[in-house]
Design an enzyme around this catalytic site. Structure first.
Site, PDB file in Angstrom:
ATOM      1  N   GLY A 139       3.926  -1.408  -7.357  1.00  0.00           N
ATOM      2  CA  GLY A 139       3.832  -0.570  -8.295  1.00  0.00           C
ATOM      3  C   GLY A 139       3.523   0.830  -7.492  1.00  0.00           C
ATOM      4  O   GLY A 139       3.641   0.550  -6.138  1.00  0.00           O
ATOM      5  N   GLY A 180      -2.491   8.144  -2.480  1.00  0.00           N
ATOM      6  CA  GLY A 180      -1.363   8.183  -2.608  1.00  0.00           C
ATOM      7  C   GLY A 180      -0.761   9.776  -2.169  1.00  0.00           C
ATOM      8  O   GLY A 180      -0.036  10.581  -3.038  1.00  0.00           O
ATOM      9  N   ARG A 193      13.434  -1.089  -9.027  1.00  0.00           N
ATOM     10  CA  ARG A 193      14.000  -2.671  -7.618  1.00  0.00           C
ATOM     11  C   ARG A 193      14.239  -3.734  -7.947  1.00  0.00           C
ATOM     12  O   ARG A 193      13.481  -3.949  -8.959  1.00  0.00           O
ATOM     13  CB  ARG A 193      13.133  -2.254  -6.620  1.00  0.00           C
ATOM     14  CG  ARG A 193      12.687  -0.760  -6.346  1.00  0.00           C
ATOM     15  CD  ARG A 193      10.797  -0.754  -6.763  1.00  0.00           C
ATOM     16  NE  ARG A 193      10.335   0.952  -6.613  1.00  0.00           N
ATOM     17  CZ  ARG A 193      10.701   1.964  -5.392  1.00  0.00           C
ATOM     18  NH1 ARG A 193      10.335   1.312  -4.656  1.00  0.00           N
ATOM     19  NH2 ARG A 193      10.758   2.795  -5.872  1.00  0.00           N
ATOM     20  N   ASP A 238      11.404  -5.090  -2.888  1.00  0.00           N
ATOM     21  CA  ASP A 238      10.667  -3.537  -3.752  1.00  0.00           C
ATOM     22  C   ASP A 238      11.645  -2.974  -2.826  1.00  0.00           C
ATOM     23  O   ASP A 238      11.495  -1.288  -3.193  1.00  0.00           O
ATOM     24  CB  ASP A 238       9.251  -3.910  -3.682  1.00  0.00           C
ATOM     25  CG  ASP A 238       8.906  -3.849  -2.079  1.00  0.00           C
ATOM     26  OD1 ASP A 238       8.959  -4.497  -1.376  1.00  0.00           O
ATOM     27  OD2 ASP A 238       8.122  -2.094  -2.124  1.00  0.00           O
ATOM     28  N   ASN A 239      12.049  -2.485  -1.789  1.00  0.00           N
ATOM     29  CA  ASN A 239      12.665  -1.149  -1.578  1.00  0.00           C
ATOM     30  C   ASN A 239      14.363  -1.539  -1.581  1.00  0.00           C
ATOM     31  O   ASN A 239      14.924  -0.850  -1.091  1.00  0.00           O
ATOM     32  CB  ASN A 239      12.024  -0.932   0.046  1.00  0.00           C
ATOM     33  CG  ASN A 239      10.960  -0.644  -0.219  1.00  0.00           C
ATOM     34  OD1 ASN A 239      10.220  -0.058  -0.753  1.00  0.00           O
ATOM     35  ND2 ASN A 239      10.597  -0.901   1.211  1.00  0.00           N
TER      36      ASN A 239
HETATM   37  P1  AMP Z   1       6.742   0.979   0.591  1.00  0.00           P
HETATM   38  O1  AMP Z   1       5.825   0.584   2.117  1.00  0.00           O
HETATM   39  O2  AMP Z   1       6.495   2.901   1.402  1.00  0.00           O
HETATM   40  O3  AMP Z   1       7.755   0.517   0.648  1.00  0.00           O
HETATM   41  O4  AMP Z   1       5.286   0.765  -0.295  1.00  0.00           O
HETATM   42  C1  AMP Z   1       5.013  -0.326  -0.602  1.00  0.00           C
HETATM   43  C2  AMP Z   1       3.696  -0.061  -1.116  1.00  0.00           C
HETATM   44  O5  AMP Z   1       2.612   0.695  -0.884  1.00  0.00           O
HETATM   45  C3  AMP Z   1       3.794   0.518  -2.276  1.00  0.00           C
HETATM   46  O6  AMP Z   1       3.077  -0.375  -4.097  1.00  0.00           O
HETATM   47  C4  AMP Z   1       3.821   1.820  -2.196  1.00  0.00           C
HETATM   48  O7  AMP Z   1       3.138   2.677  -3.623  1.00  0.00           O
HETATM   49  C5  AMP Z   1       2.311   1.676  -0.990  1.00  0.00           C
HETATM   50  N1  AMP Z   1       1.372   2.566  -0.690  1.00  0.00           N
HETATM   51  C6  AMP Z   1       2.643   3.180   0.096  1.00  0.00           C
HETATM   52  N2  AMP Z   1       1.768   4.570   0.617  1.00  0.00           N
HETATM   53  C7  AMP Z   1       0.744   4.217  -0.076  1.00  0.00           C
HETATM   54  C8  AMP Z   1      -0.448   5.263   0.056  1.00  0.00           C
HETATM   55  N3  AMP Z   1      -0.750   6.131   1.212  1.00  0.00           N
HETATM   56  N4  AMP Z   1      -0.812   5.602  -0.757  1.00  0.00           N
HETATM   57  C9  AMP Z   1      -0.978   4.507  -2.091  1.00  0.00           C
HETATM   58  N5  AMP Z   1       0.432   4.027  -2.119  1.00  0.00           N
HETATM   59  C10 AMP Z   1       0.732   3.673  -0.805  1.00  0.00           C
HETATM   60 MG    MG Z   2       9.257   1.357  -1.125  1.00  0.00          MG
END
Ligand code: AMP
Ligand code: MG
Length: 491
Positions: free
Chosen positions: A85, A121, A178, A247-248
């Site tokens: 999420g 976040g 996604r 998810d990407n």
């Molecule tokens: P990503 O690697 O950016 O595709 O993120 C993978 C998952 O980790 C997703 O669910 C993001 O929302 C979560 N996520 C990444 N960075 C953060 C963060 N700093 N705080 C909260 N959730 C994160």
């Molecule tokens: Mg992502």
């Protein structure tokens, strides 16, 4: 400021969590993409940058917004996580752009959501500017990708290995659905949810499929083809996404999430930059195979919608995976055929391209520069003009010299004037890409408060296919001491 017209927030409650952005200490506008704003019909008051920053950082929620965090799951490096999420992204709402296309406006780094798990976040300035640069560059290079509307400093630190300045990135996407969004419902055996989502995606991205006999099978095929086309284009510019988790990967066919992404310097098909990709799962050469693997995961989610007889549904879905491979091969060949100046397709073109790539690998030639210099060779026709510059990209030139001769013979079969061929090649082989060391240079300076390198790099990337002497430094490969060896996730 935005004429919101929200559709995702109207879907059933279990599709998302309503959540407001968490206000930040000192929002300051770092960059605003006025041209994109205009395309989106956004009426932004540039004379009041403080108010604009407050809106874009999430401190002021504009009228009509319905802020939500989207639910999704995903395979990360091959392991399934049933709930990911939006942990640090909030969808403010959707607008209809000037062409009538629905676009998401999302704030990335706008504070915690119910999906944040242990994350804060937030986003750090460096990764925000990297996403700004690379997503805009991709679009200028003719590769579908999400867009950058703005980057806003928060005035607050974020704590990673070291404290870093925080920022919010305002992302525009044709949607944020996604493969992982489908996996979220499939993992819960929520067939109604899957059907609602699939119908939503068809209506939003592939409305022409609405009348197909088996619209869900048609959806699978359309997404498979969009992704095959996309990855073929990545390959053509030497782009390595770095985190091709499910998810990407979008249903729309836009590139999304520019965390540890990087571009090839010297050509090496097994190249990996990401520090977390220790097995090389997402290496340059593996990208089409991984995209196909991801499409197989989407197929699994769609099976119950494709047909009541699961074996039969699996058989038809499998055929789409084979079609993905064929589509990728033909698009890849298309991309590289244009890169070497061929107009008509001939038997043996694939081998010709592979011959050049092999010579580049062996000769450690810079991918972007070698192809660009090949354009000058084409301009010189049979006379050997430009050969020296082209060959100087290779440490070992024997194979490249041999290849040039074979290539010239093949070119002579097509009656195209040299100048015309060279111009077409220049339109297929960029002079400027966001070279890793130049991106790092811009981010390092920005961390010290100097945005001039970021601005200049963006300027150079606006017209990547033109030779512009003032931006020549962006066309040159890194010196040994400038080389970027590893990239890191944006989290
Ligand atoms: P990503 O690697 O950016 O595709 O993120 C993978 C998952 O980790 C997703 O669910 C993001 O929302 C979560 N996520 C990444 N960075 C953060 C963060 N700093 N705080 C909260 N959730 C994160
Ligand atoms: Mg992502």
């Amino acid at each position: 400021m935005f004429q919101f017209d929200n559709s995702y927030a109207q879907l059933p409650e279990r599709f998302f969590a309503p959540v407001y952005p968490e206000p930040v200490e000192g929002p300051t506008l770092l960059k605003f993409n006025a041209a994109l704003a205009q395309e989106l019909g956004i009426d932004a008051d540039l004379s009041d940058p403080q108010r604009l920053a407050a809106i874009l950082a999430g401190n002021v929620v504009p009228a009509g917004a319905m802020p939500i965090a989207m639910a999704y799951a995903g395979h990360q490096f091959g392991s399934f996580v049933p709930q990911l999420g939006d942990g640090r992204a909030i969808l403010l709402g959707e607008v209809i752009d000037r062409k009538g296309t629905r676009r998401d406006i999302q704030l990335k780094g706008a504070g915690p959501t119910p999906f944040s798990r242990r994350g804060d976040g937030r986003a750090a300035l460096g990764p925000v500017l990297r996403e700004y640069i690379v997503s805009e560059a991709m679009n200028a290079l003719g590769v579908r990708a999400t867009r950058a509307l703005a980057a806003v400093a928060t005035g607050e630190p974020v704590y990673r290995e070291t404290p870093q300045p925080g920022a919010v990135f305002v992302r525009v996407a044709s949607s944020h659905v996604r493969i992982g969004t489908f996996q979220y419902f499939a993992a819960r055996q929520d067939i109604d949810g899957l059907r609602t989502l699939a119908d939503y995606v068809i209506e939003r991205h592939y409305p022409q499929l609405g009348s197909e006999d088996n619209r869900y099978l048609a959806l699978l095929r359309a997404v498979a083809f969009a992704q095959a086309d996309l990855v073929a284009r990545w390959m053509g510019i030497g782009f390595i996404h770095g985190v091709m988790n499910t998810d990407n990967m979008t249903l729309s066919g836009e590139t999304i999430d520019f965390g540890p992404c990087a571009f090839l310097d010297e050509y090496d098909p097994m190249k990996v930059f990401s520090s977390i990709d220790q097995m090389g799962r997402y290496a340059y050469r593996n990208q089409p195979g991984i995209a196909q693997w991801n499409i197989a995961r989407l197929a699994e989610c769609l099976l119950p919608l494709i047909g009541a007889d699961e074996d039969k549904a699996a058989l038809t879905a499998n055929r789409v995976l084979t079609e993905f491979g064929q589509r990728f091969q033909s698009e890849w060949l298309n991309v590289f055929r244009h890169k070497i100046g061929l107009v008509q397709g001939h038997e043996g073109d694939g081998e010709l391209v592979q011959g050049l790539l092999g010579a580049m690998h062996e000769g450690e030639a810079d991918f972007t520069l070698a192809f660009r210099r090949l354009c000058a060779v084409a301009a010189g026709g049979g006379g050997g003009g430009g050969d020296d510059a082209f060959l100087s990209s290779f440490k070992d030139t024997a194979n490249a010299v041999e290849w040039l001769a074979v290539w010239r013979t093949r070119l002579s079969e097509e009656a195209v004037p040299d100048s015309e061929r060279a111009a077409a090649m220049r339109a297929a082989n960029p002079a400027v890409i966001p070279r890793n060391h130049k991106v790092e240079e811009a981010l390092a300076a920005a961390n010290y408060g100097d945005l001039s390198f970021f601005e200049r790099l963006l300027g150079a990337l606006e017209n990547p296919f033109e030779d512009r002497p003032e931006f020549e430094d962006y066309t040159i490969p890194p010196k040994p001491e400038e080389r970027v060896l590893q990239t890191f996730c944006g989290t």
